[in-house]
Design an enzyme around this catalytic site. Structure first.
Site, short mmCIF file in Angstrom:
data_model
loop_
_atom_site.label_atom_id
_atom_site.label_comp_id
_atom_site.label_asym_id
_atom_site.label_seq_id
_atom_site.Cartn_x
_atom_site.Cartn_y
_atom_site.Cartn_z
N ASN A 1 5.26 -5.62 5.38
CA ASN A 1 5.65 -6.97 5.80
C ASN A 1 5.50 -8.02 4.70
OD1 ASN A 1 2.92 -6.70 6.17
ND2 ASN A 1 2.99 -6.98 8.39
N THR B 1 4.93 1.52 6.14
CA THR B 1 3.50 1.21 6.27
C THR B 1 2.85 2.29 7.11
OG1 THR B 1 1.82 -0.39 6.92
CG2 THR B 1 3.66 -0.19 8.40
N ARG C 1 -6.69 -2.60 10.20
CA ARG C 1 -7.50 -3.82 10.23
C ARG C 1 -7.20 -4.66 11.46
NH1 ARG C 1 -8.98 -4.93 4.22
NH2 ARG C 1 -8.49 -2.89 3.39
N GLU D 1 -11.13 0.67 11.70
CA GLU D 1 -12.00 -0.09 10.78
C GLU D 1 -12.06 -1.57 11.17
OE1 GLU D 1 -10.40 -0.22 6.76
OE2 GLU D 1 -8.36 -0.48 7.50
N ASP E 1 0.26 1.64 8.88
CA ASP E 1 -0.38 0.96 10.02
C ASP E 1 0.50 0.85 11.25
OD1 ASP E 1 -2.74 0.52 8.62
OD2 ASP E 1 -1.94 -1.28 7.66
N GLY F 1 0.83 -1.21 0.00
CA GLY F 1 0.00 0.00 0.00
C GLY F 1 0.85 1.25 0.00
#
Lengths: 406, 406
Positions: free
Chosen positions: B111, B140, B188, B244, B142, B10
């Site tokens: 990852n 990332t 997530r 989310e 996240d 991403g």
């Protein structure tokens, strides 16, 4: 002389620029007391008001800070005055205005709020009240206000949308596969903001927004599907700009998404059209699709158009000035003929604005090439310039009411 | 000496800062040819590559422009190499690397991509290939990458979230009635971004985000309802930050929203939890509620943290340097002990990162006061500073590949 100012309706990124304009007008015209009503007309009804500390305002550079502060700093309301001018509420309002010796009341708001301005003036007229002038000052992100070239607030919302689309384009292009991204944009009845997404193409090396759907037009799902298929022949990663109020002729997009049918503010939940269309296209075309809802940040982004903020300030300034010897008016801006962008200011009666909506002209919607040309000539000047933001700890810092009130 | 660089996974707002770092490293170490693979490893497989024009890069100030350009400019892929090292695809990759006389291959990714780095190195080892070093460079939004203090990309996403929350707070406070606004934030499996919304409170005059729900914890709807009721006693307009990936123990929030169960990128559609909770709370408490989904702009906003961009650049630079004489490594950053924020750089093997996830420590989640303290100490330094953007026609202008390739 005293004045009172209130903000009403939905917030915009430049509604405080208009507030700054009114206050500056009051300072320049040597007003004694500058009152602020909290939560629109409700502040006057509930005696919930503050007073501007003139020294704080000037010394603190509050004018510039207000112009960088999105969303109604005075709060807002969704209060509609009763049709019956004999209702006690009118008496209550004017008793308070008389008690505070108010000469000018400036109400900053959209077409609902201009209805309030109209009714207060009807009351003034029918009760022969003298010395209180009630003036409106226009705002809305939707650009649907009648009687003016464009609405203050629209330019900044359009700017935010275009900025977001530039980054969304950078995002959707990364994978080497077909995809459709549907960007849902505010606009229940008018498609000005969705159409202004086409500005993002300007100066870009390729088409940035590939399809646009606005509430002024209705299409069948089949037509949309065909348009998407056609576009996918030449562009791998489609971006579709879709107004939240767009409806298909099959009534597929307007099913309520959940059990409750309104958002609690008595507006039906119309959002979700992008999610629905993404689902439909994935089903029918087997294409990767996703919905991106540009959320409420659209209307209160701090990425403010300098042009928009300056115009909103000027309208506030003129509203106060009009109130010096007139009532029942609203300052508006119009565009001068000619190649370069230039506006002039005039005024209209609230009747021209209240409860009316300006939509995209039919002639612009004949085909997308025309829409692109027309909206670019119209709206590109409105997103120019950036209002500087103050950052602390990596985040924008906004002015507070206590920074300029007693 | 030649090198090749690719981006995978991403996008983030600083993934091009790392690219700029690798290129700068190659320039400083007098590499002959600097190749760019388009769409991750797929560019090497499909021979879809470009070459950096060194003069253009330096003269055009491309380093700074890349640092201001969000989302993977080289494109990306979601391609997982086969487990079987005898698969033809490995032969194909290394034939191409040998043909182009590549000494260093830097793969910038998360990852999943570090799994690719691991496998390519396993192939090198088992085939006794010499002279080709494959190095990973982490990214990332996240923040779930193992083996380092924090992930490049996280700080900018957190900054965007906090900036948005400041304007969302300015928006939700305008009406004088009770309301709940649920802001859905990416994440997530890990709640780092949702938790970092608490930074928006820092230096603010009151609590800005009132409740936070992260995937590391599960709660029943009844518990959430009680927490909301409790908060509404002291705050009229609640803002709830919700990852989310948060799930309630009643499995109410994870019903698929529409008929199709994945987003076409083979990820289930998990978004919609905020909309669902808004619906539930409106039903149960009769409170005005709405959902705001912070969309993909979260990960590719151009409101980039300077700290984040500088660190991402440094990691790219170090990745190239490691590749001069080593392989199978990934540069990472760690935090020095002490009061002020300072990092140091070291390296780890991809095995430590590949296919693993770092979550918020359990001890931070004991209560919200602790979480607030911990996340503020941890993440506030990461959102500091602003990367300057170039504006034309009121919109940000990003560097293009053609601006620095042959």
């Amino acid at each position: 002389m005293n004045c009172i100012i209130a903000q009403s309706g939905g917030p915009t990124s430049v509604i405080n620029s208009s507030l700054a304009g009114v206050i500056q007008g009051a300072l320049d015209n040597n007003f004694d007391n500058i009152y602020l009503s909290l939560h629109g007309i409700e502040g006057i009804i509930n005696k919930d008001i503050l007073e501007v500390d003139k020294k704080k305002f000037v010394r603190g550079g509050v004018k510039e800070k207000l112009m960088a502060r999105p969303s109604s700093i005075l709060g807002s309301c969704r209060f509609k005055l009763p049709e019956d001018l004999n209702d006690d509420i009118y008496k209550k309002i004017f008793e308070f205005l008389l008690e505070k010796e108010i000469n000018v009341f400036v109400y900053i708001g959209g077409n609902d709020s201009m209805d309030t301005v109209k009714k207060l003036n009807a009351y003034i007229l029918s009760n022969n009240i003298e010395g209180i002038n009630v003036i409106g000052c226009p705002k809305t992100i939707d650009n649907d206000l009648n009687g003016m070239d464009h609405s203050p607030g629209f330019g900044s919302a359009a700017k935010y949308i275009c900025q977001s689309l530039r980054t969304i384009r950078a995002d959707v292009d990364i994978y080497d596969l077909e995809s459709v991204t549907i960007v849902e944009i505010m606009g229940r009845h008018a498609g000005w903001l969705a159409a202004s997404s086409l500005l993002a193409d300007f100066g870009y090396h390729k088409e940035l927004v590939n399809l646009v759907y606005v509430p002024e037009e209705s299409k069948s799902l089949k037509e949309i599907e065909e348009e998407v298929k056609e576009k996918l022949k030449t562009e791998k990663n489609l971006i579709i700009a879709m107004a939240e109020g767009f409806r298909d002729t099959d009534s597929y997009l307007d099913k309520p998404m959940f059990s409750n049918s309104d958002d609690g503010f008595n507006h039906p939940i119309v959002s979700g059209v992008a999610q629905r269309l993404a689902d439909y296209l994935r089903d029918k075309l087997g294409v990767k699709s996703r919905a991106v809802e540009l959320n409420i940040v659209q209307r209160t982004s701090n990425h403010i158009s300098k042009t928009d903020a300056d115009e909103a300030f000027k309208l506030g300034y003129l509203a106060l000035k009009l109130g010096l010897d007139k009532t029942n008016l609203i300052p508006v801006l119009r565009r001068k003929e000619g190649k370069s962008y230039e506006v002039f200011y005039t005024e209209v009666e609230p009747d021209l604005i209240a409860n009316k909506e300006m939509k995209i002209p039919e002639s612009w919607l004949k085909d997308r090439k025309i829409l692109r040309e027309k909206i670019t000539a119209y709206a590109l000047p409105l997103i120019q310039g950036e209002v500087e933001q103050r950052y602390e700890n990596g985040m924008p810092v906004f002015v507070e009411l206590s920074d300029f009130t007693k």
